[in-house]
Write an enzyme that holds these catalytic residues in place. Structure first.
Site, PDB file in Angstrom:
ATOM      1  N   ARG A  30       0.856  -1.177   0.000  1.00 48.97           N
ATOM      2  CA  ARG A  30       0.000   0.000   0.000  1.00 48.97           C
ATOM      3  C   ARG A  30       0.895   1.232   0.000  1.00 48.97           C
ATOM      4  O   ARG A  30       2.059   1.171   0.411  1.00 48.97           O
ATOM      5  CB  ARG A  30      -0.914   0.016   1.232  1.00 48.97           C
ATOM      6  CG  ARG A  30      -1.896  -1.143   1.314  1.00 48.97           C
ATOM      7  CD  ARG A  30      -2.763  -0.999   2.562  1.00 48.97           C
ATOM      8  NE  ARG A  30      -3.752  -2.067   2.671  1.00 48.97           N
ATOM      9  CZ  ARG A  30      -3.548  -3.227   3.287  1.00 48.97           C
ATOM     10  NH1 ARG A  30      -2.365  -3.452   3.858  1.00 48.97           N
ATOM     11  NH2 ARG A  30      -4.483  -4.145   3.340  1.00 48.97           N
ATOM     12  N   LYS A  77      -3.756  -1.275   8.149  1.00 46.76           N
ATOM     13  CA  LYS A  77      -5.110  -1.798   8.281  1.00 46.76           C
ATOM     14  C   LYS A  77      -5.160  -3.085   9.097  1.00 46.76           C
ATOM     15  O   LYS A  77      -5.900  -4.025   8.778  1.00 46.76           O
ATOM     16  CB  LYS A  77      -5.732  -2.028   6.893  1.00 46.76           C
ATOM     17  CG  LYS A  77      -5.950  -0.747   6.108  1.00 46.76           C
ATOM     18  CD  LYS A  77      -6.748  -0.993   4.851  1.00 46.76           C
ATOM     19  CE  LYS A  77      -7.069   0.314   4.145  1.00 46.76           C
ATOM     20  NZ  LYS A  77      -7.884   0.102   2.923  1.00 46.76           N
ATOM     21  N   HIS A 113      -2.400   2.088  -5.749  1.00 41.89           N
ATOM     22  CA  HIS A 113      -3.055   0.881  -5.257  1.00 41.89           C
ATOM     23  C   HIS A 113      -3.309  -0.123  -6.386  1.00 41.89           C
ATOM     24  O   HIS A 113      -3.517  -1.312  -6.127  1.00 41.89           O
ATOM     25  CB  HIS A 113      -4.373   1.227  -4.559  1.00 41.89           C
ATOM     26  CG  HIS A 113      -4.753   0.235  -3.505  1.00 41.89           C
ATOM     27  ND1 HIS A 113      -4.078   0.112  -2.304  1.00 41.89           N
ATOM     28  CD2 HIS A 113      -5.733  -0.710  -3.468  1.00 41.89           C
ATOM     29  CE1 HIS A 113      -4.622  -0.852  -1.580  1.00 41.89           C
ATOM     30  NE2 HIS A 113      -5.624  -1.363  -2.259  1.00 41.89           N
ATOM     31  N   ARG A 156      -0.748  -2.905  -6.163  1.00 44.03           N
ATOM     32  CA  ARG A 156      -1.074  -3.958  -5.192  1.00 44.03           C
ATOM     33  C   ARG A 156      -2.087  -4.930  -5.792  1.00 44.03           C
ATOM     34  O   ARG A 156      -1.926  -6.155  -5.689  1.00 44.03           O
ATOM     35  CB  ARG A 156      -1.622  -3.335  -3.911  1.00 44.03           C
ATOM     36  CG  ARG A 156      -2.075  -4.342  -2.852  1.00 44.03           C
ATOM     37  CD  ARG A 156      -2.441  -3.626  -1.564  1.00 44.03           C
ATOM     38  NE  ARG A 156      -3.191  -4.473  -0.642  1.00 44.03           N
ATOM     39  CZ  ARG A 156      -2.646  -5.337   0.205  1.00 44.03           C
ATOM     40  NH1 ARG A 156      -1.337  -5.492   0.242  1.00 44.03           N
ATOM     41  NH2 ARG A 156      -3.399  -6.055   1.014  1.00 44.03           N
ATOM     42  N   HIS A 167      -3.585 -10.005   4.279  1.00 49.98           N
ATOM     43  CA  HIS A 167      -5.009  -9.872   4.582  1.00 49.98           C
ATOM     44  C   HIS A 167      -5.356 -10.565   5.895  1.00 49.98           C
ATOM     45  O   HIS A 167      -4.997 -11.721   6.108  1.00 49.98           O
ATOM     46  CB  HIS A 167      -5.858 -10.490   3.463  1.00 49.98           C
ATOM     47  CG  HIS A 167      -5.859  -9.683   2.204  1.00 49.98           C
ATOM     48  ND1 HIS A 167      -5.996 -10.250   0.956  1.00 49.98           N
ATOM     49  CD2 HIS A 167      -5.761  -8.344   1.995  1.00 49.98           C
ATOM     50  CE1 HIS A 167      -5.978  -9.305   0.042  1.00 49.98           C
ATOM     51  NE2 HIS A 167      -5.829  -8.138   0.643  1.00 49.98           N
ATOM     52  N   TYR A 207      -9.533 -11.663  -5.569  1.00 54.43           N
ATOM     53  CA  TYR A 207      -8.568 -11.843  -6.651  1.00 54.43           C
ATOM     54  C   TYR A 207      -8.817 -13.138  -7.416  1.00 54.43           C
ATOM     55  O   TYR A 207      -8.692 -13.186  -8.635  1.00 54.43           O
ATOM     56  CB  TYR A 207      -7.144 -11.833  -6.087  1.00 54.43           C
ATOM     57  CG  TYR A 207      -6.743 -10.507  -5.494  1.00 54.43           C
ATOM     58  CD1 TYR A 207      -6.670  -9.355  -6.283  1.00 54.43           C
ATOM     59  CD2 TYR A 207      -6.456 -10.385  -4.137  1.00 54.43           C
ATOM     60  CE1 TYR A 207      -6.315  -8.140  -5.737  1.00 54.43           C
ATOM     61  CE2 TYR A 207      -6.102  -9.170  -3.586  1.00 54.43           C
ATOM     62  CZ  TYR A 207      -6.034  -8.045  -4.384  1.00 54.43           C
ATOM     63  OH  TYR A 207      -5.689  -6.836  -3.847  1.00 54.43           O
TER      64      TYR A 207
END
Length: 239
Positions: free
Chosen positions: A101, A126, A189, A192, A215, A224
């Site tokens: 990110r 995050k 982004h 990514r 994640h 994805y």
């Protein structure tokens, strides 16, 4: 190009200034360029609490990721643009390779790079899970070159040895996209996302992709695999 007309509040109020100078000034309409709104002109006051709506991502581009060829074009364009081509090309390369990110990218420090074992420690934003990635030979070479050119703690730094701002990174990626001839506006982004889709199309296990991307929730990773073409291979081979 659509334009937005702005009128000072005093011009709309009967109690506003009544001098010849102020009246002439307030009667002038200031045209603000490059504001994307609805096709028709929008009239709003300086104190309006509802500025023109920004266009949605779908209105600006058909997809939110880059192909590997487009990433290569971005890197080549960044190397040739501006005074810091080596740094900017390396920035895009690492952002893509390690699915960084923009905040993770600008905060990357030399202490996270282990040249001896060719590894990089990734701290995720995050509330994401940190991880350790391998560095490829071309990454090690360009990182060593950058390290020789700076004495600051940040991998991607300014002339004053501080970290680049996230705004600066967005600007340089957008500029590289224009120089590369992309037909849509590029943003960091997308790099990514490009790595996520590349791994999914390569057939990498979803759990492994989750760990690589950092994640917390695997549902973010599944997005994805939904766009992976590999699972549909051979479906159209019927005639």
């Amino acid at each position: 190009m659509n334009r937005v007309l702005v009128i000072a509040d005093e011009e709309l109020s009967p109690k506003g200034p009544n001098t010849a100078e102020s009246s002439a000034s307030h009667r002038a309409l200031r045209a603000v360029p490059d504001v994307l709104t609805e096709p028709s002109q929008t009239l709003f006051t300086a104190k309006s609490s509802r500025p023109p709506l920004k266009p949605t991502n779908r209105e600006r581009r058909e997809r939110e990721y880059l192909t590997q060829a487009e990433v290569s074009q971005l890197i080549d364009a960044a190397k040739k643009t501006g005074r810091y081509g080596t740094r900017d090309g390396a920035l895009i390369l690492l952002a893509y390779r390690h699915a960084l990110r923009v905040g993770e990218l600008v905060d990357l420090r030399w202490e996270q790079i282990d040249f001896a074992s060719a590894r990089i420690h990734i701290n995720r934003l995050k509330n994401g899970d940190p991880s350790v990635h391998y560095l490829e030979g071309d990454e090690l070479r360009v990182l060593r070159k950058l390290q020789r050119a700076t004495s600051g703690p940040f991998v991607f730094s300014t002339e004053r040895l501080g970290p680049l701002s996230t705004r600066h990174v967005r600007t340089l990626v957008a500029r590289a996209g224009i120089e590369a001839g992309l037909t849509f506006p590029a943003h960091p982004h997308m790099l990514r996302h490009a790595k996520g889709y590349q791994l999914a199309n390569k057939g990498i296990d979803t759990r492994a992709i989750q760990g690589y991307m950092g994640h917390k929730n695997i549902q973010h990773t599944v997005g994805y695999t939904h766009l992976s073409a590999e699972r549909f291979k051979g479906f159209g081979k019927d005639l």
